[in-house]
Motif scaffolding. Structure first.
Motif, short mmCIF file in Angstrom:
data_model
loop_
_atom_site.label_atom_id
_atom_site.label_comp_id
_atom_site.label_asym_id
_atom_site.label_seq_id
_atom_site.Cartn_x
_atom_site.Cartn_y
_atom_site.Cartn_z
N MET A 1 0.86 -1.19 0.00
CA MET A 1 0.00 0.00 0.00
C MET A 1 0.90 1.24 0.00
SD MET A 1 -3.14 1.08 2.54
CE MET A 1 -2.35 0.72 4.08
N THR A 2 0.57 2.19 -0.85
CA THR A 2 1.34 3.43 -0.92
C THR A 2 1.01 4.30 0.28
OG1 THR A 2 0.50 3.35 -3.19
CG2 THR A 2 2.13 5.02 -2.70
N LEU A 3 2.02 4.97 0.79
CA LEU A 3 1.81 5.87 1.93
C LEU A 3 1.17 7.17 1.46
CD1 LEU A 3 5.18 5.63 3.90
CD2 LEU A 3 2.96 4.77 4.62
N PRO A 4 0.28 7.76 2.30
CA PRO A 4 -0.22 9.10 1.99
C PRO A 4 0.97 10.07 1.89
CG PRO A 4 -1.49 8.11 3.78
CD PRO A 4 -0.33 7.21 3.51
N THR A 5 0.82 11.13 1.13
CA THR A 5 1.89 12.10 0.89
C THR A 5 2.52 12.59 2.19
OG1 THR A 5 0.66 12.79 -1.06
CG2 THR A 5 2.46 14.21 -0.37
N GLU A 6 1.68 12.96 3.16
CA GLU A 6 2.21 13.50 4.42
C GLU A 6 2.97 12.43 5.21
OE1 GLU A 6 0.94 16.49 8.02
OE2 GLU A 6 -0.62 15.75 6.69
N ALA A 7 2.52 11.19 5.12
CA ALA A 7 3.22 10.10 5.80
C ALA A 7 4.59 9.88 5.17
CB ALA A 7 2.40 8.82 5.75
N GLN A 8 4.66 9.96 3.84
CA GLN A 8 5.95 9.81 3.15
C GLN A 8 6.89 10.94 3.54
OE1 GLN A 8 6.85 7.01 1.18
NE2 GLN A 8 8.80 7.97 1.68
N ALA A 9 6.34 12.15 3.66
CA ALA A 9 7.16 13.31 4.06
C ALA A 9 7.70 13.10 5.48
CB ALA A 9 6.32 14.59 4.00
N ALA A 10 6.86 12.56 6.37
CA ALA A 10 7.30 12.28 7.74
C ALA A 10 8.42 11.26 7.72
CB ALA A 10 6.13 11.77 8.58
N LEU A 11 8.22 10.19 6.96
CA LEU A 11 9.21 9.13 6.87
C LEU A 11 10.54 9.68 6.35
CD1 LEU A 11 9.48 6.15 7.42
CD2 LEU A 11 8.66 5.69 5.12
N ASP A 12 10.47 10.49 5.30
CA ASP A 12 11.69 11.08 4.73
C ASP A 12 12.42 11.93 5.76
OD1 ASP A 12 11.02 9.85 2.34
OD2 ASP A 12 10.23 11.67 1.40
N SER A 13 11.68 12.76 6.51
CA SER A 13 12.34 13.64 7.48
C SER A 13 12.92 12.84 8.65
CB SER A 13 11.40 14.75 7.95
OG SER A 13 10.24 14.23 8.52
N PHE A 14 12.24 11.81 9.10
CA PHE A 14 12.76 11.01 10.22
C PHE A 14 13.96 10.17 9.80
CE2 PHE A 14 9.07 12.36 12.49
CZ PHE A 14 9.47 12.34 13.82
N GLU A 15 14.00 9.76 8.52
CA GLU A 15 15.14 8.98 8.04
C GLU A 15 16.41 9.82 8.01
OE1 GLU A 15 13.73 7.33 4.34
OE2 GLU A 15 13.01 5.51 5.33
N GLN A 16 16.28 11.15 7.95
CA GLN A 16 17.44 12.05 7.95
C GLN A 16 18.05 12.21 9.35
OE1 GLN A 16 18.47 13.25 4.92
NE2 GLN A 16 16.78 12.01 4.17
N CYS A 17 17.31 11.83 10.38
CA CYS A 17 17.78 12.00 11.76
C CYS A 17 18.90 11.01 12.07
CB CYS A 17 16.64 11.78 12.75
SG CYS A 17 15.35 13.02 12.63
N SER A 18 19.93 11.52 12.75
CA SER A 18 21.07 10.65 13.05
C SER A 18 20.95 10.01 14.44
CB SER A 18 22.37 11.45 12.97
OG SER A 18 22.35 12.51 13.89
N GLY A 19 20.08 10.52 15.27
CA GLY A 19 19.96 9.92 16.61
C GLY A 19 18.66 10.31 17.28
#
Length: 135
Positions: free
Chosen positions: A1-19
């Motif tokens: 299932m494809t993620l809603p746009t805002e969920a994908q944006a959240a995922l992208d921003s959290f993946e950038q976190c180093s800790g």
């Protein structure tokens, strides 16, 4: 299932976190960005039971897709609920029933920070969303 746009944006921003510190800061930002619920929506009928913190939830069906709005008195919970809203807003009733909450917070890298009570509270919010969707 494809993620809603805002969920994908959240995922992208959290993946950038180093800790954890960066994730915690981002989590608080998500909570602060969540639009406030009107005072008249903060009623006992809209309160989610099963949360240690106070959480209110309202739902609206638009063109067969759900839009939820929520509020909480606790900053951390507000952030977690904002991320849950990002994951579920725009879903159909059927898609909503299939949301895997632990997997979502695992993807965000937040599952280790979810205490049992917070996890139970978020499950209560998702359960209430599903009840509202099923009418």
């Amino acid at each position: 299932m494809t993620l809603p746009t805002e969920a994908q944006a959240a995922l992208d921003s959290f993946e950038q976190c180093s800790g954890w510190e960066q994730r915690a800061r981002l989590l608080m930002q998500w909570g602060q960005r969540m639009p406030a619920l009107d005072e008249h929506a903060r009623t006992d009928a809209n309160r989610v039971h099963g949360c240690e913190s106070l959480v209110w939830l309202v739902a609206e069906l638009k063109d067969g897709r759900w839009q939820f709005a929520a509020s909480s008195d606790a900053r951390l919970i507000r952030g977690l609920v904002a991320l849950l809203l990002a994951r579920v807003n725009g879903l159909t009733t059927e898609e909503l029933q299939q949301v895997d909450l632990p997997a979502w917070f695992e993807q965000l890298g937040l599952s280790r920070q979810l205490s049992a009570s917070r996890s139970n509270g978020l499950n209560a919010v998702l359960q209430r969303m599903r009840e509202l969707a099923l009418g």
